[in-house]
Write an enzyme that holds these catalytic residues in place. Sequence first.
Site, PDB file in Angstrom:
ATOM      1  N   PRO A  46       0.825  -1.216   0.000  1.00 57.84           N
ATOM      2  CA  PRO A  46       0.000   0.000   0.000  1.00 57.84           C
ATOM      3  C   PRO A  46       0.857   1.264   0.000  1.00 57.84           C
ATOM      4  O   PRO A  46       1.883   1.322   0.669  1.00 57.84           O
ATOM      5  CB  PRO A  46      -0.770  -0.098   1.325  1.00 57.84           C
ATOM      6  CG  PRO A  46       0.121  -0.908   2.220  1.00 57.84           C
ATOM      7  CD  PRO A  46       0.850  -1.867   1.319  1.00 57.84           C
ATOM      8  N   ARG A  50      -2.139  16.623  -9.322  1.00 54.80           N
ATOM      9  CA  ARG A  50      -3.130  15.571  -9.545  1.00 54.80           C
ATOM     10  C   ARG A  50      -4.435  16.055 -10.193  1.00 54.80           C
ATOM     11  O   ARG A  50      -4.953  15.375 -11.092  1.00 54.80           O
ATOM     12  CB  ARG A  50      -3.415  14.794  -8.255  1.00 54.80           C
ATOM     13  CG  ARG A  50      -2.133  14.105  -7.711  1.00 54.80           C
ATOM     14  CD  ARG A  50      -2.439  13.082  -6.621  1.00 54.80           C
ATOM     15  NE  ARG A  50      -3.099  11.919  -7.177  1.00 54.80           N
ATOM     16  CZ  ARG A  50      -4.387  11.695  -7.108  1.00 54.80           C
ATOM     17  NH1 ARG A  50      -5.165  12.537  -6.464  1.00 54.80           N
ATOM     18  NH2 ARG A  50      -4.914  10.628  -7.685  1.00 54.80           N
ATOM     19  N   CYS A  89       1.460  29.701 -13.971  1.00 55.19           N
ATOM     20  CA  CYS A  89       1.091  30.329 -15.234  1.00 55.19           C
ATOM     21  C   CYS A  89       0.421  29.373 -16.205  1.00 55.19           C
ATOM     22  O   CYS A  89       0.945  29.111 -17.291  1.00 55.19           O
ATOM     23  CB  CYS A  89       2.320  30.949 -15.870  1.00 55.19           C
ATOM     24  SG  CYS A  89       2.365  32.691 -15.502  1.00 55.19           S
ATOM     25  N   GLU A  90      -0.692  28.799 -15.795  1.00 55.45           N
ATOM     26  CA  GLU A  90      -1.477  27.925 -16.671  1.00 55.45           C
ATOM     27  C   GLU A  90      -2.927  28.009 -16.251  1.00 55.45           C
ATOM     28  O   GLU A  90      -3.225  27.967 -15.050  1.00 55.45           O
ATOM     29  CB  GLU A  90      -1.041  26.459 -16.513  1.00 55.45           C
ATOM     30  CG  GLU A  90       0.361  26.228 -16.933  1.00 55.45           C
ATOM     31  CD  GLU A  90       0.573  24.836 -17.498  1.00 55.45           C
ATOM     32  OE1 GLU A  90      -0.412  24.179 -17.898  1.00 55.45           O
ATOM     33  OE2 GLU A  90       1.732  24.441 -17.546  1.00 55.45           O
ATOM     34  N   TYR A 135       1.159  11.164  -3.413  1.00 53.70           N
ATOM     35  CA  TYR A 135       1.396  11.552  -4.824  1.00 53.70           C
ATOM     36  C   TYR A 135       1.215  13.047  -5.113  1.00 53.70           C
ATOM     37  O   TYR A 135       0.969  13.419  -6.256  1.00 53.70           O
ATOM     38  CB  TYR A 135       0.521  10.733  -5.777  1.00 53.70           C
ATOM     39  CG  TYR A 135       0.719   9.238  -5.648  1.00 53.70           C
ATOM     40  CD1 TYR A 135       1.901   8.646  -6.091  1.00 53.70           C
ATOM     41  CD2 TYR A 135      -0.247   8.421  -5.073  1.00 53.70           C
ATOM     42  CE1 TYR A 135       2.100   7.269  -5.961  1.00 53.70           C
ATOM     43  CE2 TYR A 135      -0.056   7.047  -4.944  1.00 53.70           C
ATOM     44  CZ  TYR A 135       1.117   6.480  -5.390  1.00 53.70           C
ATOM     45  OH  TYR A 135       1.320   5.141  -5.259  1.00 53.70           O
TER      46      TYR A 135
END
Length: 435
Positions: free
Chosen positions: A294, A333, A364-365, A393
Amino acid sequence: MASPLVIFPETTEVNPKGHLVIGGCDLVELAAEFGTPLYIFDETTLRRKCAQFLGEFTQRYSNTLVIYASKAFINRALARLFHEEGLGLDVVSGGELTIAHSVDFPMDKVYFHGNNKGTEELKQALYWGIGCIVVDNPQELATLDSLAQEAGVIQDIWLRLTPGIDPHTHAYITTGVTDSKFGFPLAAAEVALIQAQKAAHLNLVGLHFHLGSQILELEPYKKAIAVVLSWTKEMRKKHGFSLKEFSPGGGFALQYLRDVSVPATTDYAEAITSALVTQCQSLGLDLPQLIVEPGRAIIGQAGVALYQVGVLKDVPGVRKYVAVDGGMADNIRPALYGAQYEGIIANRVEGASRERFSLVGKFCESGDVLISDIELTSPAPGDIIAIPAVGAYCLAMGSNYNASLKPAIVLVRGGKARLIRSRETWEDLMRHDLL
Ligand code: LLP
């Protein structure tokens, strides 16, 4: 609707000031002391998850080893904690291996995965006496055999198989299907098994598969166990292969949203151990050691991200934006997988009137959106937003996009916050630049 706190760490509470408290620490004070973005790990939740996995599996199948999948997120302090909790480690790079080694993690409990391990990484692993290398392809079998010969060792290995079972999760994190860069498809596995048995410096002790991540169904595990064990039976008959260790990988889901529940550790443990025992009995196989891997389910719930609100923007009749001081560099994510999160204002938890916003980052997106639709109560510049379920993650996939600094990390427990990673500095950022 459930309370938003159900997806926060186990120790989460609200103090009389209306501030969110985790591990006895007021998050507003932590943000002031350590700055934002800040990642917090609740030590109690983390240790309880380790104990829960060990307990749920070993009470059903005593010969189980739980190895934490470091890729979900590891650093030196956490590696030490996992060792204290009796877990082994799954590593996928020389970097993760080195972190483990640096805190004297017992190398016999380290398992090395990866579809393209480098020669230097393999040599390092052999030199440090790693417990097991999970061989992924025929080329690696040959390379590893000669490296083990050079190192003068006989290395325990597993073969990673792709049993051809679809776990019905996001395509990017599906691995156990035949068309995958990972592992031996079953049709090619017999040749690999013969090659492994012949390799003088390798000792084939086990088989592994990993179907994917955030798997919400139990059936794929059961099916894959049946497929791999019946193949094992065939290999025993034809080549005298005996299965001593067996791993169905990781993939256990984390609850990200308060009203979307996922199977409990108990459910996974029951499905996996009962399928293993039933299949072994009906096929007449000895019961192997069970190793589960896990990652997300151990560390996910323990992690909370804190951001500070900066700019508010209203596009009348279209959307209201709330911008925070982190975003896709510390949590890719949502942009990468369409992952959904929830968040609350940590300095004013019980707000009355709620409005809808898009919570965006500072990168900047336009795709730098942490939560596309979030209900907040009169957000204002300086407010602290807490996003739960970010332990897995997020930091692990973090970047320095826009030359941003990677956040600090604190481990909280009993009212004390321990800095386990300091915030990067501009000097860190330029350390490797040469003029
Ligand atoms: N074992 C192996 C061989 C793996 O490849 C993985 C994850 C695990 C165990 C642990 O899986 P978990 O229990 O954490 O689901 N970046 C993606 C997840 C990638 C998972 C890669 N392999 C995400 O953010 O969803």
